[in-house]
Design a protein around this motif. Structure first.
Motif, mmCIF file in Angstrom:
data_model
loop_
_atom_site.group_PDB
_atom_site.id
_atom_site.type_symbol
_atom_site.label_atom_id
_atom_site.label_comp_id
_atom_site.label_asym_id
_atom_site.label_seq_id
_atom_site.Cartn_x
_atom_site.Cartn_y
_atom_site.Cartn_z
ATOM 1 N N PHE A 99 13.939 9.171 0.853
ATOM 2 C CA PHE A 99 12.902 9.829 -0.126
ATOM 3 C C PHE A 99 11.704 9.354 -0.003
ATOM 4 O O PHE A 99 11.524 8.465 -0.780
ATOM 5 N N ALA A 100 10.634 9.770 0.584
ATOM 6 C CA ALA A 100 9.514 9.112 0.611
ATOM 7 C C ALA A 100 8.572 9.541 -0.304
ATOM 8 O O ALA A 100 7.806 10.932 -0.462
ATOM 9 N N SER A 101 8.307 9.028 -1.506
ATOM 10 C CA SER A 101 7.731 9.517 -2.745
ATOM 11 C C SER A 101 6.230 8.885 -2.757
ATOM 12 O O SER A 101 6.131 7.834 -2.879
ATOM 13 N N THR A 102 5.178 9.648 -2.681
ATOM 14 C CA THR A 102 3.971 9.128 -2.821
ATOM 15 C C THR A 102 3.608 9.046 -3.969
ATOM 16 O O THR A 102 2.925 7.842 -4.258
ATOM 17 N N LEU A 105 4.949 5.389 -4.212
ATOM 18 C CA LEU A 105 4.393 4.373 -3.681
ATOM 19 C C LEU A 105 2.668 4.121 -4.139
ATOM 20 O O LEU A 105 2.297 2.888 -4.249
ATOM 21 N N SER A 106 2.112 5.127 -4.769
ATOM 22 C CA SER A 106 1.002 4.854 -5.704
ATOM 23 C C SER A 106 1.403 3.745 -6.814
ATOM 24 O O SER A 106 0.661 2.895 -7.109
ATOM 25 N N LEU A 124 9.165 -8.369 -2.548
ATOM 26 C CA LEU A 124 8.176 -7.681 -1.681
ATOM 27 C C LEU A 124 8.516 -7.075 -0.530
ATOM 28 O O LEU A 124 8.087 -6.193 0.124
ATOM 29 N N ALA A 125 9.616 -7.765 0.068
ATOM 30 C CA ALA A 125 10.365 -7.023 1.378
ATOM 31 C C ALA A 125 11.112 -5.912 0.936
ATOM 32 O O ALA A 125 11.003 -4.685 1.758
ATOM 33 N N ALA A 126 11.577 -5.414 -0.320
ATOM 34 C CA ALA A 126 11.942 -4.237 -0.774
ATOM 35 C C ALA A 126 10.950 -3.056 -0.978
ATOM 36 O O ALA A 126 11.112 -2.040 -0.464
ATOM 37 N N LEU A 127 9.666 -3.670 -1.620
ATOM 38 C CA LEU A 127 8.729 -2.698 -1.646
ATOM 39 C C LEU A 127 8.097 -2.420 -0.040
ATOM 40 O O LEU A 127 7.957 -1.156 0.059
ATOM 41 N N SER A 128 8.049 -3.346 0.666
ATOM 42 C CA SER A 128 7.616 -2.910 2.170
ATOM 43 C C SER A 128 8.459 -2.064 2.895
ATOM 44 O O SER A 128 8.244 -1.295 3.669
ATOM 45 N N PRO A 136 1.570 7.399 4.189
ATOM 46 C CA PRO A 136 0.439 6.403 3.929
ATOM 47 C C PRO A 136 0.712 5.079 3.634
ATOM 48 O O PRO A 136 -0.350 4.411 3.256
ATOM 49 N N GLY A 137 1.826 4.648 3.710
ATOM 50 C CA GLY A 137 2.239 3.197 3.239
ATOM 51 C C GLY A 137 1.848 2.313 4.090
ATOM 52 O O GLY A 137 2.174 1.089 3.839
ATOM 53 N N ARG A 138 1.423 2.453 5.472
ATOM 54 C CA ARG A 138 1.042 1.649 6.391
ATOM 55 C C ARG A 138 -0.030 0.429 5.976
ATOM 56 O O ARG A 138 0.367 -0.823 6.420
#
Length: 156
Positions: A99-102, A105-106, A124-128, A136-138
């Motif tokens: 589920f890609a939640s913007t 992400l913000s 940091l690896a989990a966030l990435s 928009p997460g690139r």
């Protein structure tokens, strides 16, 4: 006898694939016993919120409304109120169900701006990992990679 065995195996193989593509719908008068206790994240904070989101990722009956409300409820939380390991667990739960939640992400971007020094490499690896699943997460993934490299250099 060998040809019977081959024919029986091919029939079993075909029936397996045919059965696995069917959807079975069960209607209960009572809800199933294995459901988690949380059906809403309203009023939950800290460990309870993280537990509810993690448990929901293992139950396929959760709908998108639950995940949207979870991301919205998390976005209303101050980054200082949430530990880095909890945010990592939430990101992994969202990644598990793809589920890609913007909104999330913000919130992760805001969290990284405010509490960058409190996150370790696993967090940091989990966030990435979560951010890589969003469109928009690139740029955010690049920022996380730079932070992980800086932390690694600092250790050496």
């Amino acid at each position: 006898q060998g040809s019977r065995l081959v024919r029986a195996l091919s029939l079993m193989h075909r029936s397996f694939w045919r059965a696995s593509s069917e959807i079975l719908l069960y209607i209960f008068e009572k809800p199933p016993r294995g459901l988690p206790p949380y059906t809403s994240v309203e009023g939950l904070k800290g460990e309870e919120l993280v537990r509810a989101i993690r448990r929901a990722a293992w139950h396929p009956w959760r709908d998108m409304q639950f995940w949207r409300s979870a991301a919205k409820h998390l976005a209303a939380t101050s980054p200082t109120e949430l530990h880095g390991k909890d945010l990592a667990q939430i990101c992994l739960a969202f990644r598990r169900i793809n589920f890609a939640s913007t909104t999330l992400l913000s919130y992760c971007e805001e969290y990284l701006r405010e509490r960058r020094q409190f996150l370790n490499v696993f967090q940091l690896a989990a966030l990435s990992s979560f951010a890589a699943g969003t469109e928009p997460g690139r740029e955010f993934v690049r920022t996380i990679a730079d932070e992980a490299c800086a932390e690694w250099r600092q250790r050496e």
